[in-house]
Design a protein around this motif. Structure first.
Motif, PDB file in Angstrom:
ATOM      1  N   UNK A   1      -5.184  -1.897  -6.177  1.00 35.67           N
ATOM      2  CA  UNK A   1      -3.765  -1.916  -5.801  1.00 35.67           C
ATOM      3  C   UNK A   1      -3.197  -3.332  -5.809  1.00 35.67           C
TER       4      UNK A   1
ATOM      5  N   UNK B   1       0.826  -1.197   0.000  1.00 39.04           N
ATOM      6  CA  UNK B   1       0.000   0.000   0.000  1.00 39.04           C
ATOM      7  C   UNK B   1       0.861   1.248   0.000  1.00 39.04           C
TER       8      UNK B   1
ATOM      9  N   UNK C   1       0.117   1.418   6.156  1.00 36.87           N
ATOM     10  CA  UNK C   1      -1.220   1.900   5.916  1.00 36.87           C
ATOM     11  C   UNK C   1      -2.152   1.102   5.058  1.00 36.87           C
ATOM     12  N   UNK C   2      -3.192   0.565   5.637  1.00 36.75           N
ATOM     13  CA  UNK C   2      -4.328   0.190   4.804  1.00 36.75           C
ATOM     14  C   UNK C   2      -5.173   1.442   4.671  1.00 36.75           C
ATOM     15  N   UNK C   3      -5.544   1.784   3.467  1.00 33.63           N
ATOM     16  CA  UNK C   3      -6.233   3.056   3.249  1.00 33.63           C
ATOM     17  C   UNK C   3      -7.725   2.923   3.476  1.00 33.63           C
ATOM     18  N   UNK C   4      -8.365   4.024   3.462  1.00 29.76           N
ATOM     19  CA  UNK C   4      -9.809   3.998   3.276  1.00 29.76           C
ATOM     20  C   UNK C   4      -9.965   3.646   1.798  1.00 29.76           C
ATOM     21  N   UNK C   5     -10.591   2.517   1.521  1.00 28.49           N
ATOM     22  CA  UNK C   5     -10.540   2.006   0.158  1.00 28.49           C
ATOM     23  C   UNK C   5     -11.240   2.902  -0.845  1.00 28.49           C
ATOM     24  N   UNK C   6     -10.524   3.144  -1.940  1.00 25.28           N
ATOM     25  CA  UNK C   6     -11.115   3.798  -3.080  1.00 25.28           C
ATOM     26  C   UNK C   6     -11.319   2.688  -4.098  1.00 25.28           C
TER      27      UNK C   6
ATOM     28  N   UNK D   1      -5.705   9.561  11.157  1.00 23.18           N
ATOM     29  CA  UNK D   1      -5.262   8.319  10.519  1.00 23.18           C
ATOM     30  C   UNK D   1      -4.940   7.257  11.565  1.00 23.18           C
TER      31      UNK D   1
ATOM     32  N   UNK E   1      -9.680   2.224  -7.487  1.00 24.37           N
ATOM     33  CA  UNK E   1      -8.237   1.970  -7.592  1.00 24.37           C
ATOM     34  C   UNK E   1      -7.972   0.542  -7.168  1.00 24.37           C
TER      35      UNK E   1
ATOM     36  N   UNK F   1      -4.911  10.217  -1.795  1.00 22.76           N
ATOM     37  CA  UNK F   1      -5.740   9.186  -2.429  1.00 22.76           C
ATOM     38  C   UNK F   1      -5.964   8.000  -1.496  1.00 22.76           C
ATOM     39  N   UNK F   2      -4.862   7.442  -1.020  1.00 17.56           N
ATOM     40  CA  UNK F   2      -4.972   6.161  -0.325  1.00 17.56           C
ATOM     41  C   UNK F   2      -5.240   6.292   1.170  1.00 17.56           C
ATOM     42  N   UNK F   3      -4.750   7.358   1.769  1.00 20.83           N
ATOM     43  CA  UNK F   3      -4.945   7.550   3.199  1.00 20.83           C
ATOM     44  C   UNK F   3      -4.713   9.016   3.504  1.00 20.83           C
TER      45      UNK F   3
END
Lengths: 431, 537
Positions: free
Chosen positions: A95, A80, A85-90, B134, A93, B369-371
């Protein structure tokens, strides 16, 4: 020695591709004149290839990589991109592909034509497939080629302005895109519009069969590279390098040369070596002692035709190399006729099984007993007195008719040579 | 209640040198009650839990009470775990003790974590707006090891955004005060971690040190700061600033505590390929009580005093205090000589080129974008630029710009490459000096803690304050900072720290020397006036 194998490549890729219209850079009336102009220029072509390695996991973490997996199902904090970081998923996208290992292979600007460039890329594809390091699949993006092209008048030493072409999804589109781009640039140059050739990235549009501007490049891209501090250098020992070198399989060029030395003609060599699986099938067949030319003919003829029609690879058909060897020797040894052999072959490719099993099951053993054949000849002659009379009256063409009737009587199993010999004896005998 | 005019509870000599404990030489005839256990809060806690003199719940509650009273004045923490979450962990420990179950080495120890170190159950903002709210999905390896050893994470401490700064004023959220004088900075970038240990808001804390960010705040706040060898502690989960320089470091109120903390978090980690596979020695065996020390416990130890660190731009009072510490080391039996590192002054410019270059790359991942915080734009590029423009503070932007410039085509050779060459020279000169000496000595900072706002608009003055520490990061060496005296700071006194630099992976020796130094110097573990008041409540 560099072979041009584009012909066989075209044959192979034709399965997946629609028929392509001809290059249309100039109108038909101009084309002859244009060809004349083209002769005064040479193109300089270099290729940048990305090869996705067939590893089980990604390069910098242990996430598995599978083409076509659900978006964002094969990711972890490492791929990621943050210590964390695991993101707030978009969900737009995906990955999954982040962190998949790629090789970048950059050629010198050594190529001059579309077909030459496409052949370079095809050979690179064969190479990665022979090595088993990548599936080399252009559709999946496992093998991606970006082409840089410039032109210059013949005799000029310095390079012209180079243009990059992306979105090349097959070797034939690569070849066509390059030829289009060369023509486009030559046309501009020869019309005094060389300043219109700018450093840019162009996209190949398959539908329109032309290149179009994607983005302009102003000067050199500045990537600001510096040594990666998170990954210490890897030192390869000489032993390790030697070990890898010694464990390399036979590569395409070595295989071609070997087949050539074995006495195969160039067309056969190119066909058989184009696909590593076909080459390995062929190698296994002749390793078991099959006749070289016969094996090549069967593979390139009926087997290749079947694969093409059924859209199967050689590893997907049910026939294995051992049964091909059996088939060839059964024909050569006279157990079955060539005609029966073909029938069995299709059965083997579609359903599998063994040559011996099928011959036995279908009672297909060739009739090579002269007494038995003589009986059948006698019966046919006796059943056709009118034709026999005509034959003896000079209509010798009827020999073929009698042969066909005898073959029919034998259900196709009579040895053809023996049949003809006995038939001739009977026909010419005074009675 | 909290007054910076309060007199410190320590014995001061006229020269502000701490006075050696003279009874050392007659330890057998009249033993003092001072033991390692008493100087180490970790060992004291362990003993009182095991002997059931106290409970983990009572202990945790006392720290939570102190945080509640002191935090409004100090602002050390960006996040404090809810009381019930902490008390629940303490209660589980008490049950273990009741059932005679095995306790981890840090059982019941309250730990503060710098907010650029990832914690799965708490926010991790790195002091930046761009990571506001975060929460990482995992614990940094160092945090995981702490939790595995029974420690209780009390909260996340304040810092300069992404570790870029020397005052903690560069936090996007709040300014932390120095417990010794609330009008002064605690140092930085790990100012929150240093202040929290100094004010006894937690027992020990983790910081990170890229150019001195553990050592300088340790000196400013009068606590022990330990910067380990690069590779000793996994960086996995440390939000990257400059990857070739970043290390996670330790704060404690004693050398023993810093050493025990280091032992807990050290070791190879498959998630950090720069972490070392070297065995981690048991540092804790070094911490003998004072009673067990010989009369010349450091006899034969070769100590090199770095000449270049006692020159222009260093406060005379700091020099005087550190000279005093050197004299004390001599009294302990060390062989002291002066050593010259001619390349020393090159460290600061080389550091700022390299750290900024690496940061320009490391921080490119914050794209909105990702975080982290996203600021919408008309199209993708403006989304990126708005997110970054609003997410990063000015110091961070300046360093990204400097780093981008230094790495650009045409400038690379003059800046980045040159700085790497300087780094090699510095590393070699330290190696040579550490072949002739067991440890090297310098002040930890050219000055004591200065006023909040004093250098805020003068980054070059702030950068100059890092000159004592950056070389150690460039060379990748371990260093220990500990208090060695006090200077008058107007209405109060301010601690002075000195720095001991060791050979790579020789933390063991630094801890041993530091511990003996501390055990034999009266007042070296003095607490700020506001804490003294707190402790006597």
């Amino acid at each position: 020695m560099l072979y041009s194998t584009m012909k066989s490549i075209r044959a192979q890729t034709a399965i997946q591709e629609k028929p392509q219209p001809q290059l249309k850079v100039s109108t038909q009336t101009q084309s002859k004149k244009h060809d004349e102009i083209l002769k005064n220029y040479e193109a300089i072509i270099g290729i940048e290839t990305h090869v996705q390695l067939s590893t089980l996991t990604k390069a910098f973490c242990s996430c598995p990589y599978n083409y076509g997996a659900q978006p964002n199902t094969s990711i972890c904090p490492v791929c990621m991109g943050l210590p964390g970081a695991l993101p707030v998923l978009n969900t737009k996208v995906d990955l999954n592909r982040a962190g998949v290992p790629l090789l970048e292979i950059v050629s010198e600007p050594d190529m001059r034509t579309g077909i030459e460039a496409a052949e370079y890329a095809a050979e690179l594809q064969r190479l990665v497939r022979y090595l088993g390091v990548s599936n080399g699949n252009m559709q999946e993006g496992s093998l991606r080629c970006d082409v840089n092209i410039s032109i210059r008048p013949i005799g000029q030493l310095e390079f012209g302005t180079k243009v990059e072409i992306k979105n090349l999804n097959s070797f034939s589109s690569m070849s066509r895109a390059i030829d289009f781009e060369i023509s486009r640039q030559v046309l501009l140059y020869s019309q005094g519009q060389a300043d219109q050739i700018v450093q840019e990235t162009r996209l190949w549009e398959e539908g329109a069969q032309k290149t179009v501007t994607m983005r302009k490049k102003e000067g050199l891209a500045d990537y600001r590279y510096f040594p990666e501090p998170d990954l210490p250098g890897v030192t390869l020992t000489e032993e390790y390098v030697d070990g890898v070198h010694n464990s390399l399989p036979e590569l395409p060029e070595m295989k071609r040369r070997r087949y050539e030395r074995m006495g195969l003609n160039m067309q056969d060599v190119l066909f058989l070596t184009n696909d590593i699986n076909v080459a390995e099938f062929f190698d296994a067949t002749i390793a078991e002692g099959a006749d070289l030319k016969l094996a090549a003919n069967w593979i390139m003829g009926d087997i290749a035709a079947y694969m093409k029609n059924e859209k199967l690879s050689i590893s997907e058909i049910k026939l294995n190399s051992h049964e091909l060897v059996e088939l060839i020797s059964s024909i050569k040894g006279g157990t079955i006729s060539g005609k029966i052999g073909k029938e069995i072959l299709f059965e083997l490719m579609a359903k599998g099984g063994t040559v011996k099993g099928l011959i036995k099951e279908k009672n297909l053993v060739q009739i090579a007993d002269p007494v038995e054949i003589e009986k059948m000849v006698d019966k046919v002659l006796a059943d056709n007195p009118k034709q026999l009379e005509q034959y003896r009256g000079g209509k010798t063409k009827l020999q073929g008719y009698f042969a066909g009737q005898v073959m029919k009587e034998s259900k196709g199993k009579a040895n053809p040579a023996l049949l003809n010999k006995i038939l001739m004896e009977k026909l010419s005998a005074k009675s | 209640m909290l007054s910076s005019a309060h007199a410190p509870r320590l014995v001061r000599s006229p020269s502000h040198r701490l006075r050696p404990i003279n009874s050392l030489h007659t330890a057998q005839s009249s033993p003092l009650p001072t033991t390692a256990t008493e100087s180490s809060q970790i060992l004291t806690i362990r003993k009182s839990l095991l002997t059931k003199q106290t409970t983990a719940v009572d202990l945790a509650q006392s720290f939570l009470d102190r945080i509640r009273r002191t935090e409004p004045h100090l602002k050390s923490f960006l996040y404090v775990s809810p009381d019930d979450a902490i008390l629940k962990q303490a209660d589980e420990l008490d049950n273990k003790i009741k059932n005679n179950e095995q306790l981890g080495p840090l059982a019941g120890v309250l730990v503060g974590i710098k907010d650029n170190i990832c914690t799965s159950d708490m926010p991790s903002t790195a002091g930046s707006r761009i990571l506001e709210n975060y929460r990482p999905p995992f614990d940094a390896t160092a945090v995981r090891k702490l939790k595995d050893s029974g420690a209780i994470v009390v909260g996340k401490t304040n810092l300069d955004e992404f570790g870029m700064g020397s005052t903690t004023e560069g936090s996007a959220y709040q300014v932390t005060a120095n417990p010794w004088d609330l009008s002064r900075v605690p140092g930085g970038s790990s100012g929150g971690s240093a202040a929290a240990v100094s004010a006894r808001q937690c027992v020990v804390s983790l910081g990170s040190d890229t150019g001195g960010s553990v050592r300088q705040p340790a000196a400013f706040c009068g606590v022990v700061g330990l910067k380990p060898t690069y590779g000793r502690v996994s960086r996995y989960g440390l939000v990257a600033y400059a990857s070739s320089l970043d290390v996670i470091g330790c704060f404690g109120s004693s050398v023993a505590d810093a050493g025990i903390l280091l032992h807990t978090i050290s070791g190879y980690d498959k998630f950090d390929s720069t972490s070392s596979k070297r065995e981690v020695p048991d540092f804790t065996s070094q911490f003998a009580g004072k009673d067990y020390l010989e009369s010349k416990p450091l006899k034969g130890l070769r100590v090199g005093v770095i000449r270049e660190t006692f020159g222009d731009g260093v406060d005379p009072e700091v020099i005087s205090s550190v000279r005093g510490a050197v004299t004390h080391l001599e009294e302990l039996g060390c062989f002291v000589s002066e050593v010259s590192l001619p390349s020393f002054s090159l460290g600061l410019p080389a550091y700022y080129v390299l750290a900024s270059s690496e940061s320009s790359s490391n921080l490119s991942r914050y794209d909105g974008i990702r975080y982290g915080n996203q600021v919408l734009g008309d199209e993708l590029n403006s989304l990126y630029s708005h997110s970054r423009a609003q997410g990063f503070g000015s110091e961070v932007k300046m360093r990204i710009l400097m780093g981008t410039y230094a790495l650009s085509a045409g400038y690379y050779d003059a800046f980045y490459k040159r700085a790497q060459q300087v780094r090699t020279i510095i590393r070699d000169s330290f190696r040579a000096a550490l072949e002739k000496n067991d440890i090297l000595i310098s002040p930890a900072s050219p000055s004591v803690a200065y006023k909040i706002g004093e250098k805020k608009d003068d980054p070059l003055a702030m950068y100059a304050g890092d000159k004592m520490t950056v070389n150690v990061n460039l060379a990748g060496l371990p260093a220990l900072v500990l208090p060695c005296g006090f200077v008058e700071g107007g209405s109060t006194v301010l601690p002075v720290g000195f720095q001991m630099i060791g050979a790579a992976f020789d933390e063991e020796r630094l801890l041993k020397v530091g511990h003996i130094f501390e055990q034999t110097l009266q007042g070296s573990s003095a607490v700020p006036p506001l804490v003294a008041e707190e402790l006597t409540r």
